[in-house]
Design a protein around this motif. Sequence first.
Motif, mmCIF file in Angstrom:
data_model
loop_
_atom_site.group_PDB
_atom_site.id
_atom_site.type_symbol
_atom_site.label_atom_id
_atom_site.label_comp_id
_atom_site.label_asym_id
_atom_site.label_seq_id
_atom_site.Cartn_x
_atom_site.Cartn_y
_atom_site.Cartn_z
ATOM 1 N N GLU A 104 59.308 44.140 41.787
ATOM 2 C CA GLU A 104 58.077 44.782 42.248
ATOM 3 C C GLU A 104 58.251 46.262 42.566
ATOM 4 O OE1 GLU A 104 57.561 44.061 46.919
ATOM 5 O OE2 GLU A 104 57.465 42.204 45.757
ATOM 6 N N VAL A 272 47.747 41.828 47.607
ATOM 7 C CA VAL A 272 48.100 40.868 46.566
ATOM 8 C C VAL A 272 49.609 40.903 46.364
ATOM 9 C CG1 VAL A 272 45.898 41.066 45.341
ATOM 10 C CG2 VAL A 272 47.778 42.591 44.743
ATOM 11 N N ASP A 273 50.127 39.877 45.709
ATOM 12 C CA ASP A 273 51.531 39.893 45.305
ATOM 13 C C ASP A 273 51.657 40.760 44.063
ATOM 14 O OD1 ASP A 273 52.074 38.223 47.369
ATOM 15 O OD2 ASP A 273 53.108 36.715 46.161
ATOM 16 N N VAL A 274 52.454 41.796 44.157
ATOM 17 C CA VAL A 274 52.556 42.768 43.076
ATOM 18 C C VAL A 274 53.466 42.246 41.975
ATOM 19 C CG1 VAL A 274 53.316 45.089 42.442
ATOM 20 C CG2 VAL A 274 52.081 44.721 44.594
ATOM 21 N N LEU A 275 52.942 42.228 40.747
ATOM 22 C CA LEU A 275 53.759 41.959 39.577
ATOM 23 C C LEU A 275 54.097 43.261 38.875
ATOM 24 C CD1 LEU A 275 55.041 40.088 37.421
ATOM 25 C CD2 LEU A 275 52.802 40.034 36.300
ATOM 26 N N SER A 314 48.492 42.459 39.634
ATOM 27 C CA SER A 314 48.919 41.060 39.640
ATOM 28 C C SER A 314 49.082 40.495 38.232
ATOM 29 C CB SER A 314 47.901 40.210 40.417
ATOM 30 O OG SER A 314 46.657 40.165 39.749
ATOM 31 N N ARG A 315 48.946 41.368 37.208
ATOM 32 C CA ARG A 315 48.960 40.876 35.832
ATOM 33 C C ARG A 315 49.929 41.677 34.969
ATOM 34 N NH1 ARG A 315 42.339 40.730 35.620
ATOM 35 N NH2 ARG A 315 42.070 38.687 36.591
ATOM 36 N N ARG A 340 45.215 35.392 46.698
ATOM 37 C CA ARG A 340 46.061 35.601 45.513
ATOM 38 C C ARG A 340 45.173 35.564 44.266
ATOM 39 N NH1 ARG A 340 51.495 34.279 45.483
ATOM 40 N NH2 ARG A 340 51.351 34.840 43.280
ATOM 41 N N ASP A 342 45.744 36.469 41.381
ATOM 42 C CA ASP A 342 46.489 36.064 40.198
ATOM 43 C C ASP A 342 46.581 34.548 40.067
ATOM 44 O OD1 ASP A 342 48.006 36.454 42.593
ATOM 45 O OD2 ASP A 342 49.837 36.090 41.465
#
Length: 635
Positions: A104, A272-275, A314-315, A340, A342
């Motif tokens: 990340e 958000v959870d970072v991708l 997130s993508r 979330r 995602d």
Amino acid sequence: MRQKDKKFDVICMGRVAVDFYGQQIGSRLEDMSSFSKYLGGSSGNVAYGTARQGLKSSMLARVGDEHMGRFLCEELERLGVDTSFLITDKERLTALVILGIKDEDTFPLIFYRDNCADMAITSDDIDEDYIASARCLAITGTHLSNPKTRDAVLTALRYARKHGVRTALDIDYRPVLWGLTSLGDGETRFIESGAVTEQLQEVLGLFDLIVGTEEEFHIAGGSTETLQALNGVRKVTDATLVCKRGALGCSVYDSQIPDHLDGAINATGVRVDVLNVLGAGDAFMSGLLRGYLNDESWQQACDYANACGALVVSRHGCAPAMPSKEELDDYLARAEQVPRPDLDSRLNHLHRVTTRDKQWDDLCILAFDHRIQLEQMAQDVGASLNQLPKLKKLILEAYSETVREQGLQGGAGLLCDSTYGQAALNEATGKGWWIGRPIELPGSRPLELEHGNIGSQLVSWPKEHIVKCLVFYHPDDALELKKQQERLLSDVYLACCQSGHELLIEVILPSSMPQGDNYYIETIQRLYQLGIKPDWWKLPPLLPEGWRAVEDLVSSNDSHCYGVVLLGLDASKEALAEGFKHAQASKLVKGFAVGRTIFGEPSKAWLANQLDDDTFKANIKANYLTLVSAWKNRM
């Protein structure tokens, strides 16, 4: 000209390139073994993202006269972005970017931009009437780094100011593109440079809106302390300043800079959870421009911007990750319930179905994906199975000639297998036709896949090929049989969601089980209950009341479903014509996908050496046109 009467909402001028994204998340770029190809470049992404948000966008840049340049042009046009000033450069190649996702915080990136097409734009490429035809001109900062592109930008800005066109700058600071790092260091996002600050400040007064991260305002304002940097920018421009602050959201400074960063219009960020942070800034700009150009409040514009950025981080990828207007509005309406995005099935489904680029309304599909039936024909007449690939090529030739001669291009489609029809599939791909391709082991019950794991299959499939899965299913099946088939159908659906391929589910009731329209309705309802939402259904002709029930069921579960195509089951032309008439009861039925009724008898004769190639093709054409006529005249 009044602003609302302008041809374009926004002209995007700057970088447009092809992104090659490493697919192995967590790997070093050195270790990546495969890549996905996307449209990229900051301005290209913004043109793409604003189009998805419903704005009338246009792209001002150059691309090479080669495959990658054509890809960028087609990708933009697919979304409705105007490309009349996306100039083809005969002497330079399209810019490329190779990048990956390590974790990340680590996003290795290499720009391939040596003498590339989009950096060759000049002031001679800028048309005054074109600039005047937009409500806004959006520039990205890279084009201020080179004398030629800088001159082109200044020319465009001069025309924009003359004609009352709003001007927006995304600072988009990439030290490598200003010559401040080694060529391979595209990942570094900030290096102090008095020369860059000076060059930026010379033009900041020409903009109405300036957008950047804190680090980007540091370079624009000449200080690594954010408030001082903002004050430095304010000294040379009256523009509204929008400072992106990561997870904290953003702040808008439309007048004097306050004593602290939160002393402005603030919009809270979405956690958000970072991708992947790459492309998030372009998504932010796309959402912001939606609100800005629709004259909504800064709070609303920033809400759009923050949410767009959150969805993209997130993508995988930049441009393809951009949300559609419907998707974004759905997210904002329930953001507090979506920690979330995602992992939110509704959002992911909306992203899948609202970013499609084609509309199919009147399909006359020739289905020749048959394998068992043709093998049996060959065995019956003593013909070699080696004849089947040639047979399928001849069927395709007959079909192609008919489409061309009868002007059926918009409704052209075929179903063909790779077992005997790979050559036919290869030839048909790229023509803009509807193309379905089967994955089931012919005749299998319980359902099995012909070539093994679905995920490993789809890696090598063209994206335009539609996954067709035939299942012999009945609501009265034994529980274990139902579970086994449902599990595999779920796996297939999830694989298509991951790969981006459309899915057609064909349902046939086993001949040994009770028959009736109600069983098809129950089957469709059951698959929706399992969360399976195919893009297409393939069903036999039903009675009018059956079609009305199917339409109600599909529209209530997935209003974005493309619809139904009718299967033939070797029925007579007369029986199919009657079924076509019953299908008038539902707008959901988009056409037919029929095979043996068209090619069955001619194929038997050809395999038995009773027909030459030309006569065989003539019979295929005649049978196909009979069904086309029945479909067209069903009203």
